[in-house]
Design a protein around this motif. Structure first.
Motif, PDB file in Angstrom:
ATOM      1  N   ALA A 187       0.575   3.008   0.047  1.00  0.00           N
ATOM      2  CA  ALA A 187       1.654   2.164  -0.464  1.00  0.00           C
ATOM      3  C   ALA A 187       1.750   2.338  -1.975  1.00  0.00           C
ATOM      4  CB  ALA A 187       1.386   0.702  -0.119  1.00  0.00           C
ATOM      5  N   ARG A 188       2.966   2.410  -2.482  1.00  0.00           N
ATOM      6  CA  ARG A 188       3.120   2.562  -3.927  1.00  0.00           C
ATOM      7  C   ARG A 188       4.455   1.992  -4.396  1.00  0.00           C
ATOM      8  NH1 ARG A 188       6.240   6.846  -5.901  1.00  0.00           N
ATOM      9  NH2 ARG A 188       7.141   8.221  -4.305  1.00  0.00           N
ATOM     10  N   PHE A 189       4.542   1.776  -5.698  1.00  0.00           N
ATOM     11  CA  PHE A 189       5.768   1.358  -6.365  1.00  0.00           C
ATOM     12  C   PHE A 189       6.351   2.537  -7.124  1.00  0.00           C
ATOM     13  CE2 PHE A 189       5.117  -3.044  -5.505  1.00  0.00           C
ATOM     14  CZ  PHE A 189       6.280  -3.705  -5.869  1.00  0.00           C
ATOM     15  N   ALA A 190       7.671   2.652  -7.141  1.00  0.00           N
ATOM     16  CA  ALA A 190       8.367   3.626  -7.980  1.00  0.00           C
ATOM     17  C   ALA A 190       8.932   2.889  -9.196  1.00  0.00           C
ATOM     18  CB  ALA A 190       9.493   4.304  -7.208  1.00  0.00           C
ATOM     19  N   SER A 191       9.182   3.619 -10.273  1.00  0.00           N
ATOM     20  CA  SER A 191       9.697   3.015 -11.505  1.00  0.00           C
ATOM     21  C   SER A 191      10.959   3.729 -11.962  1.00  0.00           C
ATOM     22  CB  SER A 191       8.642   3.083 -12.622  1.00  0.00           C
ATOM     23  OG  SER A 191       7.482   2.367 -12.264  1.00  0.00           O
ATOM     24  N   GLY A 243       8.183  -0.835  -3.137  1.00  0.00           N
ATOM     25  CA  GLY A 243       8.894  -1.574  -4.169  1.00  0.00           C
ATOM     26  C   GLY A 243       9.343  -0.664  -5.286  1.00  0.00           C
ATOM     27  N   ILE A 244      10.315  -1.134  -6.056  1.00  0.00           N
ATOM     28  CA  ILE A 244      10.854  -0.370  -7.178  1.00  0.00           C
ATOM     29  C   ILE A 244      10.908  -1.272  -8.398  1.00  0.00           C
ATOM     30  CG2 ILE A 244      12.802   0.972  -8.057  1.00  0.00           C
ATOM     31  CD1 ILE A 244      13.607   1.507  -5.166  1.00  0.00           C
ATOM     32  N   TYR A 245      10.454  -0.740  -9.517  1.00  0.00           N
ATOM     33  CA  TYR A 245      10.482  -1.454 -10.791  1.00  0.00           C
ATOM     34  C   TYR A 245      11.622  -0.916 -11.636  1.00  0.00           C
ATOM     35  CZ  TYR A 245       9.108  -2.310 -15.687  1.00  0.00           C
ATOM     36  OH  TYR A 245       9.096  -2.637 -17.015  1.00  0.00           O
ATOM     37  N   TYR A 246      12.584  -1.783 -11.953  1.00  0.00           N
ATOM     38  CA  TYR A 246      13.710  -1.419 -12.811  1.00  0.00           C
ATOM     39  C   TYR A 246      13.491  -2.009 -14.202  1.00  0.00           C
ATOM     40  CZ  TYR A 246      16.318   0.088  -8.658  1.00  0.00           C
ATOM     41  OH  TYR A 246      16.729   0.734  -7.517  1.00  0.00           O
ATOM     42  N   ASP A 247      13.212  -1.133 -15.159  1.00  0.00           N
ATOM     43  CA  ASP A 247      12.990  -1.569 -16.539  1.00  0.00           C
ATOM     44  C   ASP A 247      14.321  -1.586 -17.290  1.00  0.00           C
ATOM     45  OD1 ASP A 247      11.660  -2.365 -18.803  1.00  0.00           O
ATOM     46  OD2 ASP A 247      10.934  -0.367 -19.340  1.00  0.00           O
ATOM     47  N   HIS A 281      16.933  -4.442   6.876  1.00  0.00           N
ATOM     48  CA  HIS A 281      16.226  -4.761   8.115  1.00  0.00           C
ATOM     49  C   HIS A 281      15.234  -3.656   8.477  1.00  0.00           C
ATOM     50  CE1 HIS A 281      18.611  -8.301   8.961  1.00  0.00           C
ATOM     51  NE2 HIS A 281      19.731  -7.615   8.768  1.00  0.00           N
ATOM     52  N   ASP A 282      15.515  -2.436   8.023  1.00  0.00           N
ATOM     53  CA  ASP A 282      14.666  -1.295   8.380  1.00  0.00           C
ATOM     54  C   ASP A 282      13.449  -1.183   7.470  1.00  0.00           C
ATOM     55  OD1 ASP A 282      13.924   1.036   9.767  1.00  0.00           O
ATOM     56  OD2 ASP A 282      14.879   2.293   8.253  1.00  0.00           O
ATOM     57  N   TRP A 283      13.658  -1.378   6.143  1.00  0.00           N
ATOM     58  CA  TRP A 283      12.549  -1.204   5.184  1.00  0.00           C
ATOM     59  C   TRP A 283      12.838  -2.044   3.937  1.00  0.00           C
ATOM     60  CZ3 TRP A 283       7.903   0.800   5.953  1.00  0.00           C
ATOM     61  CH2 TRP A 283       7.105   1.154   4.863  1.00  0.00           C
ATOM     62  N   PRO A 284      12.621  -3.349   4.011  1.00  0.00           N
ATOM     63  CA  PRO A 284      12.884  -4.204   2.839  1.00  0.00           C
ATOM     64  C   PRO A 284      11.961  -3.851   1.677  1.00  0.00           C
ATOM     65  CG  PRO A 284      11.724  -5.427   4.543  1.00  0.00           C
ATOM     66  CD  PRO A 284      12.090  -4.106   5.148  1.00  0.00           C
ATOM     67  N   LEU A 285      12.524  -3.765   0.502  1.00  0.00           N
ATOM     68  CA  LEU A 285      11.768  -3.384  -0.684  1.00  0.00           C
ATOM     69  C   LEU A 285      11.554  -4.579  -1.601  1.00  0.00           C
ATOM     70  CD1 LEU A 285      13.616  -0.045  -1.456  1.00  0.00           C
ATOM     71  CD2 LEU A 285      11.176  -0.232  -0.927  1.00  0.00           C
ATOM     72  N   MET A 286      10.404  -4.612  -2.235  1.00  0.00           N
ATOM     73  CA  MET A 286      10.173  -5.561  -3.317  1.00  0.00           C
ATOM     74  C   MET A 286      10.757  -4.966  -4.592  1.00  0.00           C
ATOM     75  SD  MET A 286       6.273  -6.884  -2.635  1.00  0.00           S
ATOM     76  CE  MET A 286       5.609  -5.288  -2.142  1.00  0.00           C
ATOM     77  N   LEU A 287      11.430  -5.772  -5.389  1.00  0.00           N
ATOM     78  CA  LEU A 287      11.995  -5.314  -6.650  1.00  0.00           C
ATOM     79  C   LEU A 287      11.387  -6.084  -7.809  1.00  0.00           C
ATOM     80  CD1 LEU A 287      15.843  -4.914  -5.977  1.00  0.00           C
ATOM     81  CD2 LEU A 287      13.993  -3.262  -5.605  1.00  0.00           C
TER      82      LEU A 287
END
Length: 272
Positions: A33-37, A87-91, A119-125
């Motif tokens: 599991a990882r976050f993208a930025s 999850g994705i981090y938006y700076d 519904h398929d792949w909810p992301l944390m933002l």
């Protein structure tokens, strides 16, 4: 997450996500599991936001793509799922909404909501930016309800009689820890309320700017090779940063509190 520029938001979040990505938390399918930025700019539309998001996921997409909004965000979801991105981090998230019409802003906010409610792949933002970001998010009530707000506070050196402000202690620990990491002693005249208040003022009472000032001063002390960080190192760091005369710095001037304002870091209020 909101806070004034220089408050340390980006450094704090990036460090947290780097540590998370390095822990190798396994998903049920065996992926890490990882976050993208993704750093946003003050131009573009929801389509540019989608392209930047796909680039952050390592997926090539050209500026001339004719994909619809639904197709782009569906592709983001699919790529995130394939790669184990949770999850994705938006700076600097306010940039892509600044100067836009209400309809354009709502399109961007709707894109964020789509990612979180898939519904398929909810992301944390994680959205970070200056305080105006919070005003933009409020325009989309469903997105606003999904968000937890965190505000980076300014340094608080106010205190009640007999109860000194805790941030003085934190400032002292910052100076000491960076000095120790560089193999330096701290001059005995530095851990005083007067110096620490001047240091906070130098950083416009923003933690990130204060830490930058400490790092610069410690680097200059290392270069002197005398094994100690002194007030003169902070004076030199300030002068290198601002181009001001050493006699007019807030580390030396008697009236430093009137000369320098919180809303204009590194600029003298007198004469401006």
């Amino acid at each position: 997450m909101t806070g004034l520029s220089g408050s340390g938001k980006t450094a704090e979040i990036s460090d947290m996500l780097n540590r998370f990505n390095g822990t190798a938390v396994l998903l049920p399918d065996g992926k890490d599991a990882r976050f993208a930025s993704c750093v946003l700019e003050a131009k573009g539309s929801w389509k540019d936001l989608g392209r930047k998001t796909l680039h952050a996921l390592g997926y090539p997409i050209t500026n001339k793509t004719r994909r619809t909004q639904f197709e782009i965000w569906d592709l983001v979801i699919k790529q995130a799922k394939l790669q184990g991105v949770i999850g994705i981090y938006y700076d600097e998230a306010q940039h892509i909404m600044r100067g836009k019409s209400d309809a354009e802003v709502l399109s961007v906010l709707d894109a964020f909501k789509t990612l979180m409610k898939s519904h398929d792949w909810p992301l944390m933002l994680i959205l970070s930016g200056v305080p105006e970001l919070g005003d933009y998010v409020q325009r989309e009530p469903q997105l606003d309800r999904l968000m937890t707000r965190i505000e980076f506070q300014e340094i608080d050196l106010s205190s009640a009689p007999g109860h000194p402000a805790q941030d003085y202690e934190t400032l002292n620990e910052i100076v000491g820890s960076y000095a120790i990491s560089a193999g330096l002693d701290v001059d005995a005249r530095l851990p005083t309320g007067d110096f620490l208040h001047r240091l906070a003022t130098a950083g416009a009472f923003r933690w990130g700017l204060v830490i930058d000032m400490v790092v610069d001063a410690v680097a200059l002390a290392v270069a002197r090779r005398e094994g100690v960080v002194e007030r003169s190192d902070f004076v030199a760091a300030w002068c290198e940063k601002t181009g001001m005369n050493q006699l007019a710095t807030l580390f030396t001037h008697e009236s430093y509190e009137r000369m320098f304002r919180r809303d204009k870091p590194f600029r003298a209020a007198i004469g401006t």
